[in-house]
Design a protein around this motif. Structure first.
Motif, PDB file in Angstrom:
ATOM      1  N   LEU A 145       0.958  -1.186  -0.024  1.00 42.14           N
ATOM      2  CA  LEU A 145      -0.104  -0.045  -0.046  1.00 42.14           C
ATOM      3  C   LEU A 145       0.885   1.299  -0.149  1.00 42.14           C
ATOM      4  N   TYR A 146       0.450   1.959  -0.834  1.00 43.18           N
ATOM      5  CA  TYR A 146       1.295   3.444  -0.889  1.00 43.18           C
ATOM      6  C   TYR A 146       0.323   4.711  -0.452  1.00 43.18           C
ATOM      7  N   TYR A 147       0.766   5.572   0.051  1.00 40.31           N
ATOM      8  CA  TYR A 147       0.025   6.748   0.594  1.00 40.31           C
ATOM      9  C   TYR A 147       0.774   7.986   0.217  1.00 40.31           C
ATOM     10  N   PRO A 148      -0.087   8.975  -0.192  1.00 41.96           N
ATOM     11  CA  PRO A 148       0.945  10.201  -0.534  1.00 41.96           C
ATOM     12  C   PRO A 148       1.178  11.133   0.883  1.00 41.96           C
ATOM     13  N   MET A 149       2.309  11.719   0.788  1.00 44.47           N
ATOM     14  CA  MET A 149       3.153  12.427   2.080  1.00 44.47           C
ATOM     15  C   MET A 149       1.885  13.014   2.921  1.00 44.47           C
ATOM     16  N   PRO A 150       0.937  13.759   2.669  1.00 52.24           N
ATOM     17  CA  PRO A 150      -0.040  14.391   3.507  1.00 52.24           C
ATOM     18  C   PRO A 150      -1.191  13.723   3.874  1.00 52.24           C
ATOM     19  N   THR A 151      -1.286  12.287   3.599  1.00 50.51           N
ATOM     20  CA  THR A 151      -2.653  11.669   3.860  1.00 50.51           C
ATOM     21  C   THR A 151      -2.152  10.495   4.888  1.00 50.51           C
ATOM     22  N   GLY A 152      -2.807  10.414   5.894  1.00 51.08           N
ATOM     23  CA  GLY A 152      -2.674   9.419   7.112  1.00 51.08           C
ATOM     24  C   GLY A 152      -3.041   8.184   6.632  1.00 51.08           C
ATOM     25  N   ARG A 153      -2.451   7.110   7.050  1.00 48.47           N
ATOM     26  CA  ARG A 153      -3.166   5.622   6.774  1.00 48.47           C
ATOM     27  C   ARG A 153      -4.369   5.110   7.748  1.00 48.47           C
ATOM     28  N   SER A 154      -5.107   4.594   7.250  1.00 49.75           N
ATOM     29  CA  SER A 154      -5.809   3.716   8.278  1.00 49.75           C
ATOM     30  C   SER A 154      -5.176   2.554   8.728  1.00 49.75           C
ATOM     31  N   ILE A 155      -5.010   2.348   9.941  1.00 49.64           N
ATOM     32  CA  ILE A 155      -4.283   1.375  10.606  1.00 49.64           C
ATOM     33  C   ILE A 155      -5.383   0.258  10.534  1.00 49.64           C
ATOM     34  N   ALA A 156      -6.687   0.420  10.929  1.00 52.53           N
ATOM     35  CA  ALA A 156      -7.677  -0.541  11.068  1.00 52.53           C
ATOM     36  C   ALA A 156      -7.675  -1.276   9.479  1.00 52.53           C
ATOM     37  N   GLU A 157      -7.744  -0.486   8.589  1.00 49.21           N
ATOM     38  CA  GLU A 157      -7.480  -1.163   7.324  1.00 49.21           C
ATOM     39  C   GLU A 157      -6.328  -2.383   6.941  1.00 49.21           C
ATOM     40  N   VAL A 158      -5.298  -1.786   7.651  1.00 51.94           N
ATOM     41  CA  VAL A 158      -3.941  -2.649   7.316  1.00 51.94           C
ATOM     42  C   VAL A 158      -4.474  -4.132   8.311  1.00 51.94           C
ATOM     43  N   LEU A 159      -4.865  -3.911   9.434  1.00 51.71           N
ATOM     44  CA  LEU A 159      -5.197  -5.124  10.283  1.00 51.71           C
ATOM     45  C   LEU A 159      -6.330  -5.898   9.596  1.00 51.71           C
ATOM     46  N   ARG A 160      -7.305  -5.143   8.985  1.00 50.11           N
ATOM     47  CA  ARG A 160      -8.248  -6.013   8.278  1.00 50.11           C
ATOM     48  C   ARG A 160      -7.671  -6.799   6.968  1.00 50.11           C
ATOM     49  N   LEU A 161      -6.542  -6.199   6.563  1.00 50.50           N
ATOM     50  CA  LEU A 161      -6.032  -6.825   5.297  1.00 50.50           C
ATOM     51  C   LEU A 161      -5.332  -7.887   5.730  1.00 50.50           C
ATOM     52  N   VAL A 162      -4.490  -7.997   6.813  1.00 55.00           N
ATOM     53  CA  VAL A 162      -3.997  -9.192   7.472  1.00 55.00           C
ATOM     54  C   VAL A 162      -4.886 -10.225   7.655  1.00 55.00           C
ATOM     55  N   ARG A 163      -5.886  -9.873   8.267  1.00 54.53           N
ATOM     56  CA  ARG A 163      -6.936 -11.029   8.603  1.00 54.53           C
ATOM     57  C   ARG A 163      -7.445 -11.483   7.609  1.00 54.53           C
ATOM     58  N   ALA A 164      -7.640 -10.786   6.407  1.00 55.40           N
ATOM     59  CA  ALA A 164      -8.510 -11.089   5.304  1.00 55.40           C
ATOM     60  C   ALA A 164      -7.579 -12.069   4.405  1.00 55.40           C
ATOM     61  N   GLN A 166      -4.891 -14.212   5.881  1.00 55.01           N
ATOM     62  CA  GLN A 166      -4.705 -15.285   6.688  1.00 55.01           C
ATOM     63  C   GLN A 166      -6.076 -16.264   6.195  1.00 55.01           C
ATOM     64  N   THR A 167      -7.141 -15.721   6.367  1.00 57.57           N
ATOM     65  CA  THR A 167      -8.694 -16.130   6.084  1.00 57.57           C
ATOM     66  C   THR A 167      -8.742 -16.849   4.779  1.00 57.57           C
ATOM     67  N   ALA A 168      -8.074 -16.095   3.615  1.00 50.57           N
ATOM     68  CA  ALA A 168      -7.997 -16.711   2.379  1.00 50.57           C
ATOM     69  C   ALA A 168      -7.014 -17.806   2.343  1.00 50.57           C
ATOM     70  N   ASP A 169      -5.950 -17.665   2.899  1.00 47.91           N
ATOM     71  CA  ASP A 169      -4.967 -18.674   2.979  1.00 47.91           C
ATOM     72  C   ASP A 169      -5.453 -20.136   3.646  1.00 47.91           C
ATOM     73  N   LYS A 170      -6.256 -19.757   4.765  1.00 49.61           N
ATOM     74  CA  LYS A 170      -6.522 -20.880   5.619  1.00 49.61           C
ATOM     75  C   LYS A 170      -7.869 -21.889   4.984  1.00 49.61           C
ATOM     76  N   HIS A 171      -8.722 -21.303   4.491  1.00 52.96           N
ATOM     77  CA  HIS A 171      -9.856 -21.654   3.660  1.00 52.96           C
ATOM     78  C   HIS A 171     -10.084 -21.792   2.369  1.00 52.96           C
ATOM     79  N   GLY A 172      -9.050 -21.275   1.459  1.00 54.57           N
ATOM     80  CA  GLY A 172      -8.860 -21.316   0.044  1.00 54.57           C
ATOM     81  C   GLY A 172     -10.177 -20.447  -0.446  1.00 54.57           C
ATOM     82  N   VAL A 173     -10.491 -19.445   0.035  1.00 53.98           N
ATOM     83  CA  VAL A 173     -11.285 -18.616  -0.473  1.00 53.98           C
ATOM     84  C   VAL A 173     -11.161 -16.957  -0.658  1.00 53.98           C
TER      85      VAL A 173
END
Length: 219
Positions: A145-164, A166-173
């Motif tokens: 993920l790349y963001y421009p200098m003045p825009t803060g990231r959503s850490i909740a989205e990064v956490l959601r991405l990791v969960r997603a 891992q779920t895709a890997d575990k269940h093949g979905v």
């Protein structure tokens, strides 16, 4: 003379080994190999003692237990010295009451930043942009993920991405837009005509032969 495309450093690519590194951090030496067997979120910020970066670090620190529960570590980076990192971490604790529990890479040489394409000449030649790299427990780069200098990231989205992931890997979905744990997942499309014909009676939530959803079993 090499043209710009030829001369530019190679960018990391998804589903290939993440670029190896060894660097000094606020928690001592770290290398990519140290995280083998665990997921890693490697993220860069433009500079210490900047307001947007401070909000991001506070959010990462507060979400740290959630990342740890996913067998995932955090590792920050900017083109600042270890001494600057330490002073900034201490200031965050003093001014905001938040302790930063994860290491921050000292990358004055810009070796790690260049290896991961964190230096974007269109934005800055001397500071790392706001980049996030999700590396799995086998050392494979799974998301960028790349963001421009003045825009803060959503850490909740990064956490959601990791969960997603891992779920895709575990269940093949696959996971749909804005998916959260407990919600329906998407069954991968069939690869043969026979499989497509059988989809309607496979027991999943059937919308069309290429679009089926499923409720995963409770963990």
């Amino acid at each position: 003379m090499l043209d710009a495309v030829t001369a530019a450093p190679a960018m990391p690519r998804l589903n290939e080994p993440a670029p190896a590194f060894s660097a000094m951090t606020t928690h001592g030496p770290r290398s990519l190999a140290d995280y083998r067997g665990r997921w890693l979120v490697l993220f860069s910020h433009p500079a210490d003692f900047t307001p947007v970066c401070t909000t991001e670090f506070i959010a990462f620190a507060r979400a740290y237990p959630d990342f740890q529960a996913l067998n995932c570590d955090l590792l920050g980076l900017s083109i600042d010295s270890t001494f600057a990192h330490i002073a900034w971490v201490r200031a965050i604790k003093e001014k905001f009451g938040v302790e930063i529990p994860f290491p921050i890479i000292d990358d004055l040489s810009m070796r790690v930043a260049n290896a991961y394409g964190m230096i974007q000449p269109g934005a800055s030649d001397t500071s790392a942009v706001r980049a996030v790299f999700v590396i799995d427990d086998k050392g494979i780069l799974r998301a960028m993920l790349y963001y421009p200098m003045p825009t803060g990231r959503s850490i909740a989205e990064v956490l959601r991405l990791v969960r997603a992931l891992q779920t895709a890997d575990k269940h093949g979905v696959a996971t749909p837009e804005a998916w959260q744990p407990g919600e329906k997942v998407i069954v991968p499309p069939p690869k043969t005509v026979a499989d497509a014909e059988a989809r309607a009676s496979a027991g999943d939530e059937y919308v069309d032969w290429y679009f089926c959803r499923r409720v995963l079993p409770a963990a």
